[in-house]
Design an enzyme around this catalytic site. Structure first.
Site, short mmCIF file in Angstrom:
data_model
loop_
_atom_site.label_atom_id
_atom_site.label_comp_id
_atom_site.label_asym_id
_atom_site.label_seq_id
_atom_site.Cartn_x
_atom_site.Cartn_y
_atom_site.Cartn_z
N GLU A 170 0.77 -1.13 0.10
CA GLU A 170 -0.05 0.21 0.03
C GLU A 170 0.86 1.14 -0.09
OE1 GLU A 170 -3.20 -0.37 3.05
OE2 GLU A 170 -4.28 -1.11 1.51
N GLN A 319 -10.04 -4.44 10.99
CA GLN A 319 -11.35 -5.10 10.95
C GLN A 319 -11.62 -5.84 12.18
OE1 GLN A 319 -13.55 -7.90 7.68
NE2 GLN A 319 -11.38 -7.47 7.42
P1 FAD Z 1 -4.26 0.76 16.90
O1 FAD Z 1 -5.27 1.14 16.22
O2 FAD Z 1 -2.92 1.05 16.60
O3 FAD Z 1 -4.36 1.90 18.28
C1 FAD Z 1 -3.46 1.66 19.29
C2 FAD Z 1 -3.67 2.96 20.12
O4 FAD Z 1 -3.03 2.86 21.51
C3 FAD Z 1 -3.21 4.48 19.52
O5 FAD Z 1 -4.23 5.18 19.71
C4 FAD Z 1 -2.05 4.70 20.43
O6 FAD Z 1 -1.77 5.81 20.24
C5 FAD Z 1 -2.44 3.95 21.80
N1 FAD Z 1 -1.25 3.47 22.44
C6 FAD Z 1 -0.27 2.81 21.83
N2 FAD Z 1 0.73 2.73 23.06
C7 FAD Z 1 0.22 3.51 24.02
C8 FAD Z 1 0.68 3.68 25.33
N3 FAD Z 1 1.88 3.08 26.07
N4 FAD Z 1 -0.27 4.46 26.24
C9 FAD Z 1 -1.09 5.02 25.82
N5 FAD Z 1 -1.74 4.80 24.62
C10 FAD Z 1 -1.22 4.07 23.74
N6 FAD Z 1 -6.24 -3.45 8.90
C11 FAD Z 1 -7.37 -3.64 8.18
O7 FAD Z 1 -8.24 -4.29 8.88
N7 FAD Z 1 -7.77 -2.98 6.99
C12 FAD Z 1 -6.71 -2.34 6.56
O8 FAD Z 1 -6.89 -1.70 5.24
C13 FAD Z 1 -5.61 -2.03 6.96
N8 FAD Z 1 -4.59 -1.12 6.71
C14 FAD Z 1 -3.61 -0.78 7.11
C15 FAD Z 1 -2.48 0.12 6.71
C16 FAD Z 1 -1.31 0.37 7.39
C17 FAD Z 1 -0.55 1.29 6.83
C18 FAD Z 1 -1.16 -0.22 8.72
C19 FAD Z 1 0.42 0.12 9.39
C20 FAD Z 1 -1.87 -1.32 9.26
C21 FAD Z 1 -3.27 -1.43 8.52
N9 FAD Z 1 -4.03 -2.42 8.99
C22 FAD Z 1 -5.31 -2.47 8.33
C23 FAD Z 1 -3.70 -3.11 10.28
C24 FAD Z 1 -4.50 -2.18 11.44
O9 FAD Z 1 -4.21 -0.82 11.29
C25 FAD Z 1 -4.11 -2.66 12.70
O10 FAD Z 1 -4.44 -3.97 12.82
C26 FAD Z 1 -5.17 -1.85 13.79
O11 FAD Z 1 -4.76 -0.51 13.98
C27 FAD Z 1 -4.92 -2.61 15.13
O12 FAD Z 1 -6.00 -1.69 16.22
P2 FAD Z 1 -5.62 -1.60 17.58
O13 FAD Z 1 -6.89 -0.92 18.01
O14 FAD Z 1 -5.18 -3.03 18.11
O15 FAD Z 1 -4.45 -0.71 17.73
P1 NAD Z 2 2.94 -8.73 7.23
O1 NAD Z 2 3.61 -9.64 8.40
O2 NAD Z 2 1.77 -8.89 6.53
O3 NAD Z 2 4.01 -8.82 5.82
C1 NAD Z 2 5.40 -8.54 6.35
C2 NAD Z 2 6.30 -9.04 4.96
O4 NAD Z 2 7.64 -8.67 5.18
C3 NAD Z 2 6.12 -10.53 4.74
O5 NAD Z 2 5.90 -10.64 3.26
C4 NAD Z 2 7.30 -11.08 5.09
O6 NAD Z 2 7.73 -12.22 4.27
C5 NAD Z 2 8.27 -9.76 4.90
N1 NAD Z 2 9.62 -9.92 5.63
C6 NAD Z 2 9.83 -10.38 6.90
N2 NAD Z 2 10.98 -10.10 7.06
C7 NAD Z 2 11.73 -9.65 6.31
C8 NAD Z 2 12.97 -9.50 5.71
N3 NAD Z 2 14.18 -9.72 6.64
N4 NAD Z 2 13.23 -8.84 4.60
C9 NAD Z 2 12.50 -8.78 3.54
N5 NAD Z 2 11.27 -8.95 3.97
C10 NAD Z 2 10.69 -9.39 5.12
O7 NAD Z 2 2.99 -7.23 7.86
P2 NAD Z 2 2.25 -6.03 7.31
O8 NAD Z 2 2.43 -5.90 5.99
O9 NAD Z 2 3.02 -4.63 8.16
O10 NAD Z 2 0.89 -6.05 7.77
C11 NAD Z 2 0.74 -6.07 9.25
C12 NAD Z 2 -0.88 -6.41 9.58
O11 NAD Z 2 -1.65 -5.58 9.15
C13 NAD Z 2 -1.21 -7.72 8.71
O12 NAD Z 2 -2.25 -8.54 9.50
C14 NAD Z 2 -1.84 -7.09 7.50
O13 NAD Z 2 -2.89 -7.82 7.24
C15 NAD Z 2 -2.65 -5.76 8.06
N6 NAD Z 2 -2.77 -4.87 6.90
C16 NAD Z 2 -3.93 -4.85 6.20
C17 NAD Z 2 -4.09 -4.19 5.10
C18 NAD Z 2 -5.14 -4.12 4.44
O14 NAD Z 2 -5.98 -5.08 4.64
N7 NAD Z 2 -5.36 -3.46 3.25
C19 NAD Z 2 -3.01 -3.24 4.91
C20 NAD Z 2 -1.97 -3.01 5.76
C21 NAD Z 2 -1.69 -3.98 6.66
#
Ligand code: FAD
Ligand code: NAD
Length: 405
Positions: A170, A319
């Site tokens: 992404e 999700q």
């Molecule tokens: P988070 O949403 O990360 O929230 C944690 C909260 O805790 C934050 O507000 C943070 O500030 C707070 N916090 C952390 N540490 C402390 C502390 N010590 N004290 C007080 N507060 C604290 N998942 C999907 O399902 N669909 C997607 O399209 C998708 N896209 C993604 C794209 C990216 C770029 C990334 C990085 C992840 C994506 N994910 C997606 C994964 C998803 O974002 C995470 O699984 C999700 O955010 C987890 O939710 P959470 O509530 O556990 O934590």
């Molecule tokens: P991930 O664990 O899904 O992918 C990490 C990738 O890094 C893997 O393909 C792995 O083989 C590779 N990797 C690990 N060690 C490596 C190394 N030393 N050198 C090179 N490559 C290496 O992690 P993510 O992409 O950060 O996603 C984290 C979570 O967030 C997942 O559960 C994912 O489904 C979710 N997420 C979802 C979306 C979405 O639904 N659109 C978007 C972003 C993240």
């Protein structure tokens, strides 16, 4: 009679969802609810790749927590959690301490670096609003500096993305849209820019549908991404990375920017507080409580649940975190009403959509494969849905992605 005190740690997808559902389920006289978060805002983690690449302003991905909670029922405390003392039922915060009867741990995950040398020090992460800003500004600085230096350092224009999971892909999608703009802004020749994605597994997006993966790779390659597949990052230095394919000797690739997007683990605070964890994630019971701790729920990225159909953990996703928040709220409402039969959490996975930039994506939704503009449209629907679930129509109108194509 003293009201039970429910403390929710973290206002991400899981924690905020728990709070907004709980405030609807529970009367003012039934419980004291406290929500603790380190910032006074919630950020859409799922949009951070856009803020990191610079295709979206960082303020667009965040909104004030106080605007979505019912202040008559939920007290918001802006503070940072340092440790949980489960024996004394209290949470140690940076500025104070807080005791609880019931605790929800929803503080998300953190990057998994697998102990690889130099990653923590020299690589950038896509983890929160500030890390995203730092990455975006660093790339801009590299472009600006390249232009001003008499002796040109081409590596300033090289960007390495470690990991071709959903986060890496992404981010690459956004980056390939942003680079032509950066080149224009800083008078840099587009042909001098290198975008390299290093993936250890034998394929991009391991485990995802091969036809969709092929489409994603060809779209990104067409926009200038070079993929090094079956190649692992072994070390990160201030000058770039060392990579190796299989048993080969590691070799160096120089780059001004290294982004580590190769997976996440549970929040270190959970392990530090004495919960038994695997890569920082606690294998929770079906009712989302920590084993042996009937007063502690763990949800989101710090929780681990096994998908019995494939005998593998469910991936850490927004999700699932939001769905867990809903179940957690209902179970908390049951507990404070002295009910003992708690709801079992069962994820309802509607699909996965991976964006490849503003107007392109791939996905599987309700079992159907989609790609291109249709998938990009669906991604925006998904993004708006999470806003709707927390703050209803007003939040969608304020922060939503309303330009669909
Ligand atoms: P988070 O949403 O990360 O929230 C944690 C909260 O805790 C934050 O507000 C943070 O500030 C707070 N916090 C952390 N540490 C402390 C502390 N010590 N004290 C007080 N507060 C604290 N998942 C999907 O399902 N669909 C997607 O399209 C998708 N896209 C993604 C794209 C990216 C770029 C990334 C990085 C992840 C994506 N994910 C997606 C994964 C998803 O974002 C995470 O699984 C999700 O955010 C987890 O939710 P959470 O509530 O556990 O934590
Ligand atoms: P991930 O664990 O899904 O992918 C990490 C990738 O890094 C893997 O393909 C792995 O083989 C590779 N990797 C690990 N060690 C490596 C190394 N030393 N050198 C090179 N490559 C290496 O992690 P993510 O992409 O950060 O996603 C984290 C979570 O967030 C997942 O559960 C994912 O489904 C979710 N997420 C979802 C979306 C979405 O639904 N659109 C978007 C972003 C993240």
């Amino acid at each position: 009679m003293r009201k039970p005190k429910i403390v929710i740690l973290g206002a991400g997808y899981g924690g905020l969802m728990t709070a907004v559902r709980l405030q609807k389920l529970v009367g003012v006289n039934e419980a004291d609810i406290v929500l603790v978060n380190k910032n006074d805002y919630h950020y859409e983690t799922t949009w951070l790749h856009e803020a990191s690449a610079g295709t979206m302003h960082h303020d667009k991905v965040r909104y004030e927590i106080r605007n979505v909670i019912d202040k008559s029922k939920v007290e918001f405390v802006q503070d940072t959690v340092l440790e949980i003392n489960k024996d004394e039922k209290k949470v140690i915060l940076e500025k104070s301490e807080i005791s609880y009867d019931y605790l929800v741990i929803a503080i998300g995950g953190e990057p998994e670096t697998f102990g690889i040398k130099g990653l923590k020090e020299f690589a950038f992460g896509i983890t929160n609003v500030n890390s995203s800003r730092q990455l975006r500004e660093h790339m801009e600085y590299q472009f600006a500096t390249y232009n001003m230096e008499e002796e040109k350092k081409e590596e300033r224009l090289s960007i390495i993305v470690g990991g071709a999971g959903f986060t890496g892909i992404e981010f690459l999608g956004e980056l390939t849209n942003r680079i032509p703009e950066l080149c224009h802004e800083y008078d840099v020749d587009f042909n001098k820019v290198k975008i390299i994605c290093v993936e250890a597994a034998p394929t991009v997006l391991p485990g995802f549908d091969p036809e969709l993966v092929k489409y994603a790779v060809s779209q990104l390659e067409r926009k200038g991404v070079e993929f090094l597949i079956g190649t692992a990052i072994k070390e990160c230095t201030p000058e770039g990375i060392f990579v190796a394919k299989g048993e080969d000797e590691p070799h160096e690739i120089k780059a001004g920017t290294v982004v580590w997007a190769a997976g996440i683990r549970g929040n270190a605070i959970v392990e530090k507080s004495g919960f038994e964890a695997m890569r920082g994630r606690v294998k929770v019971q079906l009712d989302l409580r920590a084993p042996g701790h009937d007063d502690v729920f763990i949800i989101g990225d710090s929780a681990l649940m096994i998908n019995e159909e494939i005998n593998r953990p469910y991936p850490p996703t927004a999700q699932i975190a939001m769905q867990q928040g809903e179940t957690c709220a209902r179970n908390l409402a049951a507990l404070i009403r002295n009910k003992t039969d708690l709801e079992t959490f069962k994820p309802d996975i509607k699909g996965t959509v991976c964006s490849l930039g503003e107007d392109d994506a791939i996905g599987v939704v309700f079992g159907k494969k989609i790609m291109g503009t249709k998938a990009a449209f669906m991604k925006k629907v998904v993004d708006n849905r999470s806003l709707y679930m927390i703050g209803g129509v007003p939040l969608v109108l304020k922060k939503g992605k309303l330009k669909f194509l």
